[in-house]
Design an enzyme around this catalytic site. Structure first.
Site, PDB file in Angstrom:
ATOM      1  N   PHE A  96       0.866  -1.188   0.000  1.00 56.57           N
ATOM      2  CA  PHE A  96       0.000   0.000   0.000  1.00 56.57           C
ATOM      3  C   PHE A  96       0.896   1.228   0.000  1.00 56.57           C
ATOM      4  O   PHE A  96       1.810   1.326   0.827  1.00 56.57           O
ATOM      5  CB  PHE A  96      -0.846  -0.060   1.278  1.00 56.57           C
ATOM      6  CG  PHE A  96      -1.813   1.062   1.473  1.00 56.57           C
ATOM      7  CD1 PHE A  96      -2.946   1.186   0.674  1.00 56.57           C
ATOM      8  CD2 PHE A  96      -1.630   1.984   2.497  1.00 56.57           C
ATOM      9  CE1 PHE A  96      -3.854   2.204   0.873  1.00 56.57           C
ATOM     10  CE2 PHE A  96      -2.547   3.007   2.711  1.00 56.57           C
ATOM     11  CZ  PHE A  96      -3.659   3.117   1.899  1.00 56.57           C
TER      12      PHE A  96
ATOM     13  N   GLU B  77       4.572   9.818   1.518  1.00 55.14           N
ATOM     14  CA  GLU B  77       5.661  10.278   0.649  1.00 55.14           C
ATOM     15  C   GLU B  77       6.752  10.842   1.558  1.00 55.14           C
ATOM     16  O   GLU B  77       6.507  11.108   2.734  1.00 55.14           O
ATOM     17  CB  GLU B  77       5.137  11.322  -0.343  1.00 55.14           C
ATOM     18  CG  GLU B  77       4.064  10.718  -1.248  1.00 55.14           C
ATOM     19  CD  GLU B  77       3.597  11.613  -2.384  1.00 55.14           C
ATOM     20  OE1 GLU B  77       4.055  12.782  -2.462  1.00 55.14           O
ATOM     21  OE2 GLU B  77       2.775  11.126  -3.184  1.00 55.14           O
ATOM     22  N   PRO B  78       7.954  11.045   0.998  1.00 54.26           N
ATOM     23  CA  PRO B  78       9.051  11.502   1.876  1.00 54.26           C
ATOM     24  C   PRO B  78       8.704  12.768   2.654  1.00 54.26           C
ATOM     25  O   PRO B  78       9.100  12.916   3.811  1.00 54.26           O
ATOM     26  CB  PRO B  78      10.208  11.736   0.896  1.00 54.26           C
ATOM     27  CG  PRO B  78       9.939  10.795  -0.236  1.00 54.26           C
ATOM     28  CD  PRO B  78       8.434  10.736  -0.361  1.00 54.26           C
TER      29      PRO B  78
ATOM     30  N   ILE C 161       7.275   1.988   2.253  1.00 52.86           N
ATOM     31  CA  ILE C 161       6.463   0.951   1.613  1.00 52.86           C
ATOM     32  C   ILE C 161       6.800  -0.407   2.222  1.00 52.86           C
ATOM     33  O   ILE C 161       7.906  -0.946   2.006  1.00 52.86           O
ATOM     34  CB  ILE C 161       6.706   0.924   0.076  1.00 52.86           C
ATOM     35  CG1 ILE C 161       6.533   2.335  -0.502  1.00 52.86           C
ATOM     36  CG2 ILE C 161       5.791  -0.083  -0.592  1.00 52.86           C
ATOM     37  CD1 ILE C 161       5.242   3.023  -0.135  1.00 52.86           C
TER      38      ILE C 161
ATOM     39  N   GLN D 122       6.717  -7.195  45.643  1.00 50.85           N
ATOM     40  CA  GLN D 122       5.559  -6.422  45.180  1.00 50.85           C
ATOM     41  C   GLN D 122       5.913  -5.513  43.992  1.00 50.85           C
ATOM     42  O   GLN D 122       5.087  -5.307  43.097  1.00 50.85           O
ATOM     43  CB  GLN D 122       5.032  -5.572  46.343  1.00 50.85           C
ATOM     44  CG  GLN D 122       3.584  -5.257  46.220  1.00 50.85           C
ATOM     45  CD  GLN D 122       3.069  -4.576  47.478  1.00 50.85           C
ATOM     46  OE1 GLN D 122       3.627  -3.590  47.940  1.00 50.85           O
ATOM     47  NE2 GLN D 122       2.009  -5.103  48.031  1.00 50.85           N
TER      48      GLN D 122
ATOM     49  N   ILE E 241      11.962  -5.903  34.039  1.00 47.68           N
ATOM     50  CA  ILE E 241      11.868  -7.106  34.886  1.00 47.68           C
ATOM     51  C   ILE E 241      13.057  -8.038  34.622  1.00 47.68           C
ATOM     52  O   ILE E 241      13.592  -8.669  35.536  1.00 47.68           O
ATOM     53  CB  ILE E 241      10.503  -7.815  34.664  1.00 47.68           C
ATOM     54  CG1 ILE E 241       9.395  -6.962  35.296  1.00 47.68           C
ATOM     55  CG2 ILE E 241      10.506  -9.236  35.230  1.00 47.68           C
ATOM     56  CD1 ILE E 241       7.977  -7.420  35.009  1.00 47.68           C
TER      57      ILE E 241
ATOM     58  N   GLY F 105      19.465  -6.512  33.618  1.00 48.99           N
ATOM     59  CA  GLY F 105      20.550  -6.463  32.630  1.00 48.99           C
ATOM     60  C   GLY F 105      20.294  -7.395  31.455  1.00 48.99           C
ATOM     61  O   GLY F 105      20.596  -7.071  30.301  1.00 48.99           O
TER      62      GLY F 105
ATOM     63  N   GLU G 226       0.560   3.382   9.955  1.00 52.59           N
ATOM     64  CA  GLU G 226      -0.910   3.429   9.761  1.00 52.59           C
ATOM     65  C   GLU G 226      -1.545   4.543  10.596  1.00 52.59           C
ATOM     66  O   GLU G 226      -2.662   4.409  11.106  1.00 52.59           O
ATOM     67  CB  GLU G 226      -1.551   2.061   9.961  1.00 52.59           C
ATOM     68  CG  GLU G 226      -1.000   1.074   8.933  1.00 52.59           C
ATOM     69  CD  GLU G 226      -1.907  -0.050   8.524  1.00 52.59           C
ATOM     70  OE1 GLU G 226      -3.120   0.004   8.802  1.00 52.59           O
ATOM     71  OE2 GLU G 226      -1.394  -0.991   7.890  1.00 52.59           O
TER      72      GLU G 226
ATOM     73  N   THR H  96       0.069   7.930  13.171  1.00 53.53           N
ATOM     74  CA  THR H  96       0.703   8.059  14.483  1.00 53.53           C
ATOM     75  C   THR H  96      -0.355   8.139  15.596  1.00 53.53           C
ATOM     76  O   THR H  96      -1.536   8.380  15.333  1.00 53.53           O
ATOM     77  CB  THR H  96       1.525   9.364  14.534  1.00 53.53           C
ATOM     78  OG1 THR H  96       0.614  10.445  14.305  1.00 53.53           O
ATOM     79  CG2 THR H  96       2.633   9.391  13.499  1.00 53.53           C
TER      80      THR H  96
HETATM   81  N1  CAA Z   1     -13.690   6.721   5.867  1.00 53.53           N
HETATM   82  C1  CAA Z   1     -14.185   7.224   4.700  1.00 53.53           C
HETATM   83  N2  CAA Z   1     -13.910   8.483   4.261  1.00 53.53           N
HETATM   84  C2  CAA Z   1     -13.095   9.229   5.014  1.00 53.53           C
HETATM   85  C3  CAA Z   1     -12.544   8.780   6.233  1.00 53.53           C
HETATM   86  C4  CAA Z   1     -12.862   7.449   6.645  1.00 53.53           C
HETATM   87  N3  CAA Z   1     -12.370   6.951   7.801  1.00 53.53           N
HETATM   88  N4  CAA Z   1     -11.790   9.749   6.751  1.00 53.53           N
HETATM   89  C5  CAA Z   1     -11.839  10.788   5.911  1.00 53.53           C
HETATM   90  N5  CAA Z   1     -12.632  10.478   4.865  1.00 53.53           N
HETATM   91  C6  CAA Z   1     -12.993  11.345   3.738  1.00 53.53           C
HETATM   92  C7  CAA Z   1     -13.735  12.586   4.241  1.00 53.53           C
HETATM   93  O1  CAA Z   1     -15.117  12.348   4.368  1.00 53.53           O
HETATM   94  C8  CAA Z   1     -13.410  13.586   3.158  1.00 53.53           C
HETATM   95  O2  CAA Z   1     -14.262  13.352   2.035  1.00 53.53           O
HETATM   96  P1  CAA Z   1     -15.080  14.560   1.335  1.00 53.53           P
HETATM   97  O3  CAA Z   1     -14.055  15.546   0.876  1.00 53.53           O
HETATM   98  O4  CAA Z   1     -15.808  13.893   0.222  1.00 53.53           O
HETATM   99  O5  CAA Z   1     -15.950  15.127   2.415  1.00 53.53           O
HETATM  100  C9  CAA Z   1     -11.991  13.219   2.721  1.00 53.53           C
HETATM  101  O6  CAA Z   1     -11.797  11.849   3.112  1.00 53.53           O
HETATM  102  C10 CAA Z   1     -10.935  14.101   3.359  1.00 53.53           C
HETATM  103  O7  CAA Z   1     -11.070  13.936   4.767  1.00 53.53           O
HETATM  104  P2  CAA Z   1     -10.473  14.969   5.815  1.00 53.53           P
HETATM  105  O8  CAA Z   1     -10.957  16.353   5.448  1.00 53.53           O
HETATM  106  O9  CAA Z   1     -10.770  14.471   7.175  1.00 53.53           O
HETATM  107  O10 CAA Z   1      -8.901  14.908   5.477  1.00 53.53           O
HETATM  108  P3  CAA Z   1      -7.651  15.543   6.174  1.00 53.53           P
HETATM  109  O11 CAA Z   1      -6.727  16.035   5.145  1.00 53.53           O
HETATM  110  O12 CAA Z   1      -8.084  16.483   7.264  1.00 53.53           O
HETATM  111  O13 CAA Z   1      -6.894  14.244   6.803  1.00 53.53           O
HETATM  112  C11 CAA Z   1      -6.337  12.649   8.469  1.00 53.53           C
HETATM  113  C12 CAA Z   1      -7.418  13.478   7.760  1.00 53.53           C
HETATM  114  C13 CAA Z   1      -7.128  11.849   9.479  1.00 53.53           C
HETATM  115  C14 CAA Z   1      -5.287  13.479   9.157  1.00 53.53           C
HETATM  116  C15 CAA Z   1      -5.662  11.709   7.415  1.00 53.53           C
HETATM  117  O14 CAA Z   1      -4.812  12.438   6.544  1.00 53.53           O
HETATM  118  C16 CAA Z   1      -4.863  10.608   8.058  1.00 53.53           C
HETATM  119  O15 CAA Z   1      -5.413   9.606   8.486  1.00 53.53           O
HETATM  120  N6  CAA Z   1      -3.515  10.731   8.099  1.00 53.53           N
HETATM  121  C17 CAA Z   1      -2.656   9.652   8.514  1.00 53.53           C
HETATM  122  C18 CAA Z   1      -2.270   8.843   7.310  1.00 53.53           C
HETATM  123  C19 CAA Z   1      -1.858   7.459   7.671  1.00 53.53           C
HETATM  124  O16 CAA Z   1      -2.472   6.792   8.473  1.00 53.53           O
HETATM  125  N7  CAA Z   1      -0.814   6.989   7.001  1.00 53.53           N
HETATM  126  C20 CAA Z   1      -0.368   5.678   7.186  1.00 53.53           C
HETATM  127  C21 CAA Z   1       0.325   5.229   5.962  1.00 53.53           C
HETATM  128  S1  CAA Z   1      -0.105   3.618   5.484  1.00 53.53           S
HETATM  129  C22 CAA Z   1       0.937   2.588   6.294  1.00 53.53           C
HETATM  130  O17 CAA Z   1       1.580   2.933   7.242  1.00 53.53           O
HETATM  131  C23 CAA Z   1       0.870   1.206   5.771  1.00 53.53           C
HETATM  132  C24 CAA Z   1       2.039   0.356   5.967  1.00 53.53           C
HETATM  133  O18 CAA Z   1       2.636  -0.093   5.000  1.00 53.53           O
HETATM  134  C25 CAA Z   1       2.411  -0.096   7.329  1.00 53.53           C
END
Ligand code: CAA
Length: 371
Positions: A112, A116-117, A146, A267, A325, A328, A351, A353
């Site tokens: 997934f 981005e950087p 990624i 304890q 616990i 060392g 996923e 912070t």
């Molecule tokens: N379900 C469905 N739609 C959603 C949603 C959800 N949970 N959350 C937001 N949306 C939709 C909103 O309804 C909105 O849609 P409309 O414009 O049509 O109304 C759109 O998405 C934008 O939503 P926000 O205005 O809330 O967006 P935002 O820019 O304020 O961002 C945020 C919200 C929660 C901060 C989001 O950017 C976020 O979750 N950031 C963290 C990103 C993340 O988790 N990255 C992890 C990377 S993946 C990874 O780590 C995988 C790996 O390989 C381990």
């Protein structure tokens, strides 16, 4: 099935974990075995080659794998929770037929690409561009962090088809690994070394139009909705690491003697163990509750973030206490608890912070009018 998976994880995966930590390599052999057991397509219906189980079963099984090795847990969680969920919910029938059987069987691993950087938490600030051309799109830009980068064969990539439209200009593409994709060298990380993490750069990489998932502009909402279930998976993973740390500390406290008696009789130690097991069970319950709710087709945005926030912070605390616990020895690579401590840390970061989970929960309180 749970007992069977626990026995498999403890017999086949747990013994590899120290070696994978010291000399990382992508664990294809054990992943193939997991594929044969149905663990890489747990939520995918049998019609597409998956196990067709529910979310509650998924988190219980993911806890078992993660208790044996967190890297296996992360690869399992990403391939099950993000690409397959996205394709199942939003993919065309042709995309499901083409990709789900390969992913569910473990023949392919899925990945997934959102961050981005320069942008992780502010995911909508991405600059990777998908430019419409005859018959498809040209992808240009760099994705970061990624999971399974370079090893996975399928990448669900979020890119802007309409750069001026913010989150509404983001689209999602199913991109098969091709030579035009350039993977960075594996990141040198604190923990979870076998779950390789790289950057991925596209330079005018052609993606056929039939690989657009959902419709143009729908990508951001789809990614957020998939992260709702992905975050329940990360919560289960954190519970698995925390359980392994708790069990190791519990056993050690029964064996290790100081001042003429086992240290569990002090304890200071027994109170620590009591706090650890209480947090562990609370984390598991929040995780199971979110999974149960998803099985009832309810929106789980708040519950998923609550489970991930609590379980990841609990795992950090429990693994910290486990090292203490062990004294060392806890700081030494001769025992597994320093690895659990390092492996747990990223569950507070990837996923979304802990800070982002609090943002999501805070917003949902008012959207749902939570009392
Ligand atoms: N379900 C469905 N739609 C959603 C949603 C959800 N949970 N959350 C937001 N949306 C939709 C909103 O309804 C909105 O849609 P409309 O414009 O049509 O109304 C759109 O998405 C934008 O939503 P926000 O205005 O809330 O967006 P935002 O820019 O304020 O961002 C945020 C919200 C929660 C901060 C989001 O950017 C976020 O979750 N950031 C963290 C990103 C993340 O988790 N990255 C992890 C990377 S993946 C990874 O780590 C995988 C790996 O390989 C381990």
């Amino acid at each position: 099935m749970v007992r069977h998976v626990r026995e498999f994880a403890q017999a086949e995966i747990a013994p590899l974990a120290p070696q994978l930590d010291r000399k990382p390599s992508f664990p294809w052999k054990t992943l193939k075995m997991m594929g044969e057991l149905g663990l890489l397509g747990i939520l995918t219906p049998e019609a597409y080659g998956g196990a067709g189980l529910d979310m509650l079963s998924y988190v219980v099984l993911l806890e078992e794998i993660s208790a044996a090795d967190a890297s296996h847990g992360t690869i399992m969680s990403v391939t099950n929770g993000l690409p397959q969920q996205l394709l199942l919910k939003y993919g065309s029938e042709a995309q499901r037929q083409r990709y789900l059987p390969k992913l569910a069987s473990g023949e392919w691993v899925g990945s997934f690409c959102l961050s981005e950087p320069h942008c992780g938490s502010d995911a909508a600030a991405m600059t990777t561009r998908a430019k419409k051309v005859d018959g498809g799109y040209l992808l240009s830009g760099t994705k970061a962090w990624i999971t399974s980068g370079g090893e996975a064969q399928l990448y669900l990539v979020l890119a802007k088809t309409e750069p001026s439209a913010g989150a509404r200009g983001v689209s999602c593409f199913a991109v098969e690994k091709t030579e035009g994709m350039v993977f960075g060298k594996p990141e040198e990380k604190l923990g979870q070394h076998a779950a390789v993490t790289t950057t991925l750069t596209f330079d005018r990489c052609f993606v056929p139009e039939e690989n657009l998932v959902g419709s143009e502009g729908q990508g951001f909402s789809m990614a957020m909705a998939s992260l709702d279930s992905g975050r329940i998976g990360i919560a289960a993973l954190a519970v698995g690491i925390a359980r392994a740390a708790f069990e190791a500390a519990r056993d050690y406290a029964g064996e290790r003697e100081a001042f003429g008696r086992p240290i569990r009789e002090f304890q200071g130690i027994s109170f620590k163990l009591a706090d650890m097991v209480t947090k562990l069970e609370a984390a598991r319950l929040l995780t199971h509750r979110a999974a149960w709710q998803q099985d009832r087709a309810r929106r789980v945005t708040r519950e998923a973030s609550m489970a991930k926030l609590f379980a990841s912070e609990a795992a950090a605390e429990i693994t910290h206490h486990a090292v203490q616990i062990f004294g060392g020895y806890g700081y030494s690579k001769d025992y597994p608890v320093e690895r659990y401590f390092r492996d747990a840390r990223v569950t507070e970061i990837y996923e979304g912070t802990s800070e982002i989970q609090r943002v999501v929960i805070g917003r949902q309180i008012f959207k749902e009018r939570v009392r």
